[in-house]
Design a protein around this motif. Structure first.
Motif, PDB file in Angstrom:
ATOM      1  N   ALA A  99       0.819  -1.213   0.000  1.00 35.09           N
ATOM      2  CA  ALA A  99       0.000   0.000   0.000  1.00 35.09           C
ATOM      3  C   ALA A  99       0.854   1.264   0.000  1.00 35.09           C
ATOM      4  O   ALA A  99       0.411   2.319  -0.474  1.00 35.09           O
ATOM      5  CB  ALA A  99      -0.931  -0.005   1.215  1.00 35.09           C
ATOM      6  N   VAL A 100       2.062   1.180   0.510  1.00 35.27           N
ATOM      7  CA  VAL A 100       2.933   2.358   0.567  1.00 35.27           C
ATOM      8  C   VAL A 100       3.564   2.682  -0.787  1.00 35.27           C
ATOM      9  O   VAL A 100       4.140   3.766  -0.956  1.00 35.27           O
ATOM     10  CB  VAL A 100       4.047   2.161   1.612  1.00 35.27           C
ATOM     11  N   SER A 160       3.481   3.146  -7.111  1.00 36.08           N
ATOM     12  CA  SER A 160       3.271   2.517  -8.409  1.00 36.08           C
ATOM     13  C   SER A 160       3.992   1.180  -8.423  1.00 36.08           C
ATOM     14  O   SER A 160       4.825   0.901  -7.552  1.00 36.08           O
ATOM     15  CB  SER A 160       3.821   3.411  -9.527  1.00 36.08           C
ATOM     16  N   PRO A 161       3.722   0.330  -9.429  1.00 33.42           N
ATOM     17  CA  PRO A 161       4.515  -0.902  -9.556  1.00 33.42           C
ATOM     18  C   PRO A 161       6.007  -0.611  -9.719  1.00 33.42           C
ATOM     19  O   PRO A 161       6.842  -1.353  -9.197  1.00 33.42           O
ATOM     20  CB  PRO A 161       3.930  -1.564 -10.803  1.00 33.42           C
ATOM     21  N   LEU A 162       6.336   0.458 -10.430  1.00 33.25           N
ATOM     22  CA  LEU A 162       7.737   0.858 -10.554  1.00 33.25           C
ATOM     23  C   LEU A 162       8.336   1.145  -9.187  1.00 33.25           C
ATOM     24  O   LEU A 162       9.442   0.679  -8.865  1.00 33.25           O
ATOM     25  CB  LEU A 162       7.857   2.095 -11.448  1.00 33.25           C
ATOM     26  N   ASP A 163       7.621   1.891  -8.353  1.00 37.62           N
ATOM     27  CA  ASP A 163       8.107   2.215  -7.017  1.00 37.62           C
ATOM     28  C   ASP A 163       8.306   0.945  -6.197  1.00 37.62           C
ATOM     29  O   ASP A 163       9.284   0.828  -5.453  1.00 37.62           O
ATOM     30  CB  ASP A 163       7.119   3.153  -6.324  1.00 37.62           C
TER      31      ASP A 163
END
Length: 224
Positions: free
Chosen positions: A104-105, A108-111
């Protein structure tokens, strides 16, 4: 994968500059809705695999995940891979990309992929140039994996998190993108035959989702 797994595909080799140029042209950061929508089942082109993913989608909640495909920009590029801890609940001991569940934090998927790469092997973000998302990849554990292809600047130092991975190593991109090294194995799933890729390299057995994602990378970047 957009073509059946058992269909033979050939492509001319490309150099590292062309690999990154094609990747930048063919990939983007649009998040596919199937990452979280159980009604959209990722397709592999293999009838047994696709049937398995349909069954898994009905029986298990979708588990969104992200991985990083770190292509290290050496003169002869390599891909940084990890070997997962034998104590993990899923894919224990297997060869993998840095990555894991999207939390949840994560913005994005990249993050998520960048966070996991730093947590697992200490790969700092300042060495990473994200290029774009590859195709969504489904697994028998209910994971929907969204891979991020990235150029990694050499000179990084790794710190292995032994609780998650036991080793990190590099494999030549040329080896992984050579279709002659893409073995097709099979196993049974509830009476159905399903195929999967394997790319053995020295003492490393690269197979399953990792080999499948590498095959997708080959099809997207190396094939016209």
């Amino acid at each position: 994968m957009n073509e059946p797994m058992l269909k033979k595909m050939d492509a001319a080799p490309i150099n590292s500059a062309e690999f990154f140029t094609r990747s930048q042209a063919r990939l983007n950061f649009d998040v596919p809705p199937g990452l979280i929508d159980p009604n959209i089942v990722p397709r592999t082109g293999d009838e047994g695999n696709d049937r398995m993913l349909e069954i898994i989608a009905r029986e298990q909640p979708v588990r969104p995940a992200a991985v990083l495909i770190p292509v290290v920009d050496h003169r002869e590029p390599t891909v940084l891979l990890t070997q997962r801890s034998p104590h993990l609940s899923s894919h224990a001991g297997q060869i993998s990309f840095p990555g894991g569940k999207i939390d949840a934090v994560d913005a994005s998927p990249l993050d998520a992929a960048l966070r996991e790469a730093e947590e697992e092997v200490g790969l700092k973000r300042e060495f990473i140039e994200p290029i774009g998302y590859l195709d969504l990849y489904g697994t028998a554990f209910g994971f929907r994996i969204l891979p991020t292809v990235a150029r990694v600047k050499p000179g990084f130092e790794l710190t292995i998190n032994q609780g998650e991975v036991v080793d990190a190593f590099e494999v030549p991109l040329a080896f992984l993108m050579n279709p002659e090294n893409h073995q097709i194995h099979s196993k049974e799933f509830r009476g159905m035959e399903r195929s999967y890729y394997a790319m053995p390299f020295a003492e490393r057995y690269i197979w399953g989702a990792t080999a499948g994602i590498l095959r997708v990378l080959y099809e997207r970047i190396y094939l016209a």
